[in-house]
Enzyme design. Structure first.
Site, PDB file in Angstrom:
ATOM      1  N   HIS A   1       0.718  -1.186  -0.113  1.00 31.31           N
ATOM      2  CA  HIS A   1       0.111  -0.076   0.198  1.00 31.31           C
ATOM      3  C   HIS A   1       0.919   0.963  -0.213  1.00 31.31           C
ATOM      4  O   HIS A   1       0.316   2.283  -0.210  1.00 31.31           O
ATOM      5  CB  HIS A   1      -0.603  -0.001   0.769  1.00 31.31           C
ATOM      6  CG  HIS A   1      -0.667   0.316   2.596  1.00 31.31           C
ATOM      7  ND1 HIS A   1       0.457  -0.547   3.055  1.00 31.31           N
ATOM      8  CD2 HIS A   1      -0.118   1.637   3.091  1.00 31.31           C
ATOM      9  CE1 HIS A   1       0.660   0.257   4.584  1.00 31.31           C
ATOM     10  NE2 HIS A   1       0.217   1.311   4.130  1.00 31.31           N
TER      11      HIS A   1
HETATM   12  C1  UD1 Z   1      -2.123   5.418   5.665  1.00 30.53           C
HETATM   13  C2  UD1 Z   1      -1.418   6.051   6.208  1.00 30.53           C
HETATM   14  C3  UD1 Z   1      -0.411   5.073   6.078  1.00 30.53           C
HETATM   15  C4  UD1 Z   1      -0.893   3.561   7.339  1.00 30.53           C
HETATM   16  C5  UD1 Z   1      -2.514   2.879   5.990  1.00 30.53           C
HETATM   17  C6  UD1 Z   1      -2.544   1.829   6.899  1.00 30.53           C
HETATM   18  C7  UD1 Z   1      -0.825   7.793   5.958  1.00 30.53           C
HETATM   19  C8  UD1 Z   1       0.206   8.566   5.223  1.00 30.53           C
HETATM   20  N1  UD1 Z   1      -0.673   6.913   5.326  1.00 30.53           N
HETATM   21  O1  UD1 Z   1      -2.212   5.013   4.112  1.00 30.53           O
HETATM   22  O2  UD1 Z   1       1.134   5.323   7.174  1.00 30.53           O
HETATM   23  O3  UD1 Z   1       0.220   2.129   7.185  1.00 30.53           O
HETATM   24  O4  UD1 Z   1      -2.634   3.553   5.952  1.00 30.53           O
HETATM   25  O5  UD1 Z   1      -3.942   1.377   5.734  1.00 30.53           O
HETATM   26  O6  UD1 Z   1      -1.526   8.279   6.854  1.00 30.53           O
HETATM   27  N2  UD1 Z   1      -9.808   4.602   1.224  1.00 30.53           N
HETATM   28  C9  UD1 Z   1     -10.394   4.048  -0.021  1.00 30.53           C
HETATM   29  N3  UD1 Z   1     -11.516   3.357   1.965  1.00 30.53           N
HETATM   30  C10 UD1 Z   1     -11.118   3.667   3.152  1.00 30.53           C
HETATM   31  C11 UD1 Z   1     -10.028   4.282   3.318  1.00 30.53           C
HETATM   32  C12 UD1 Z   1      -9.693   4.625   1.691  1.00 30.53           C
HETATM   33  O7  UD1 Z   1     -10.797   3.355  -0.283  1.00 30.53           O
HETATM   34  O8  UD1 Z   1     -11.966   3.707   3.824  1.00 30.53           O
HETATM   35  C13 UD1 Z   1      -8.730   4.683  -0.447  1.00 30.53           C
HETATM   36  C14 UD1 Z   1      -8.560   6.001  -0.105  1.00 30.53           C
HETATM   37  O9  UD1 Z   1      -9.618   6.049  -1.797  1.00 30.53           O
HETATM   38  C15 UD1 Z   1      -7.261   6.543  -1.326  1.00 30.53           C
HETATM   39  C16 UD1 Z   1      -6.010   5.326  -0.718  1.00 30.53           C
HETATM   40  O10 UD1 Z   1      -7.452   4.389  -0.275  1.00 30.53           O
HETATM   41  O11 UD1 Z   1      -7.479   7.297  -2.109  1.00 30.53           O
HETATM   42  C17 UD1 Z   1      -5.164   5.911   0.289  1.00 30.53           C
HETATM   43  O12 UD1 Z   1      -5.904   5.889   1.942  1.00 30.53           O
HETATM   44  P1  UD1 Z   1      -4.803   6.456   2.572  1.00 30.53           P
HETATM   45  O13 UD1 Z   1      -5.371   7.201   4.027  1.00 30.53           O
HETATM   46  O14 UD1 Z   1      -4.469   8.388   1.842  1.00 30.53           O
HETATM   47  O15 UD1 Z   1      -3.075   6.189   2.778  1.00 30.53           O
HETATM   48  P2  UD1 Z   1      -2.722   4.618   2.828  1.00 30.53           P
HETATM   49  O16 UD1 Z   1      -2.493   4.764   1.810  1.00 30.53           O
HETATM   50  O17 UD1 Z   1      -4.158   4.171   3.877  1.00 30.53           O
END
Ligand code: UD1
Length: 364
Positions: A204
């Site tokens: 991820h």
């Molecule tokens: C985040 C954290 C990372 C942690 C990880 C666990 C930051 C910078 N990064 O990364 O430290 O290890 O979470 O997963 O805070 N999305 C969904 N549904 C959700 C959540 C997210 O579809 O419930 C999608 C969002 O649209 C987004 C992508 O997943 O584009 C990434 O989510 P984001 O919270 O930005 O970062 P992670 O890569 O999950």
């Protein structure tokens, strides 16, 4: 005494589960749980609250996804209002997410002491969002709870000397607490898997999944691993990774990989326990593999959990080449070195943290 505890993303729910249980058992303080809403899906959020028995948050900030600045700013603004209303004795944040940074900033500016659980982790490159967050959170914190002496040494190098404690990893506490509920047989049977015949993989990190060429190369590595070892690669798909995969054109590698929805904690730990090993860029999972007695290939240029690599247990894979990924994945099947003991404490980290917070709150 009142402490606001802020969570927002998967790894934090897992840590909060054991901290809130310990606080409740010790009747240590009024624990006000806040969910930023950074992770909001049933599979990314709700499942953890249900299966780990985390109380319903008193506040949900509804921050959602977005650009780093927008997400952090929204959480900062909302947290300031929560802290203004609650006026707690301290704010507790976990790990390295945008949510934790926002909370730490809001509290520090209001002179509310910040407690950072999982302080002192340092990992190259310095430009990765999580590393930027870690450093800033540590420098804004008053009580810094480290999983190991290495983390405390990292803080000392940055002149952070006061309020540092080495207490072990709360994720180890949770693993031990939940172990009796892991059901490898059932989880394997439900997916038609034979124990020992598959690897568990997760991806991820932005540097692994946002660039399609890089992501394709890593998936190609998984595909080669499947072909060479005859074992499956089970890949629970993080939404960020799912958005980047070209399902139309990558059939040549995707046909070899078993893609599944994100898993809850109990499902994932059960499957890791039955696996032949783990390939991951998750900070949490590389430790959890070790807690389950499995080795992991760490798909990152560096790791904050360096002890496990230096002890020869985990294998660092800084290369993004498919051959390197498949090669190190194959090495997981070789005879392992002796398993190191108690690298991240003895399973009493949460108790130590709660005690330290109670002891030091009057001195904040
Ligand atoms: C985040 C954290 C990372 C942690 C990880 C666990 C930051 C910078 N990064 O990364 O430290 O290890 O979470 O997963 O805070 N999305 C969904 N549904 C959700 C959540 C997210 O579809 O419930 C999608 C969002 O649209 C987004 C992508 O997943 O584009 C990434 O989510 P984001 O919270 O930005 O970062 P992670 O890569 O999950």
């Amino acid at each position: 005494m009142k402490v606001v505890s802020l969570v927002g993303a998967r790894p934090q729910f897992v840590k909060e589960a054991i901290i809130s249980e310990t606080v409740r058992a010790a009747k240590a303080w009024d624990h006000v749980l806040v969910h930023s809403g950074q992770h909001y899906d049933a599979v990314m959020s709700d499942v953890f609250f249900q299966e780990l028995g985390i109380p319903t948050p008193r506040y949900n900030l509804g921050v959602g996804s977005g650009a780093h600045g927008a997400m952090t700013a929204a959480a900062l603004d909302a947290m300031e209002k929560v802290l203004e209303k609650e006026r707690p004795d301290a704010l507790l944040v976990y790990g390295d997410t945008n949510t934790s940074l926002a909370g730490a900033l809001a509290a520090a500016k209001m002179c509310i002491p910040v407690i950072h659980v999982e302080a002192g982790i340092r990992q190259a490159p310095r430009t990765m969002p999580e590393e930027i967050n870690r450093r800033l959170i540590d420098h804004a914190s008053r009580l810094l709870c480290c999983c190991s002496q290495l983390a405390a040494d990292n803080l000392q190098r940055e002149n952070i000397r006061e309020g540092v404690i080495v207490c072990g990893d709360v994720m180890f506490d949770l693993f031990k607490r939940m172990e009796g509920r892991f059901d490898a047989e059932r989880e394997c049977a439900e997916r038609g898997l034979v124990p020992g015949s598959f690897f568990v993989a997760t991806l991820h990190r932005n540097f692994n999944v946002d660039d399609q060429e890089v992501l394709y190369s890593l998936l190609k590595g998984f595909s080669l691993l499947v072909r060479r070892t005859g074992k499956k690669v089970l890949l629970p798909l993080h939404p960020r990774t799912g958005k980047s995969i070209d399902f139309l054109h990558w059939g040549d590698v995707l046909q070899d990989i078993t893609l599944i929805s994100p898993l809850g904690y109990l499902e994932l730990m059960s499957l890791v326990g039955a696996s032949a090993g783990v390939l991951t860029d998750s900070g949490g999972l590389q430790k959890e593999a070790y807690y389950a007695g499995k080795r992991a290939v760490v798909l990152m240029p560096d790791t904050g959990w360096r002890e496990l690599v230096e002890l020869g247990w985990n294998l660092l894979c800084p290369s993004l080449e498919a051959e390197a990924v498949a090669g190190l994945g194959g090495a997981l099947l070789e005879t392992p070195p002796p398993m190191p003991c108690f690298v991240y404490g003895a399973g009493d980290a949460a108790t130590r943290i709660v005690r330290h917070v109670c002891d030091s709150c009057s001195q904040f």
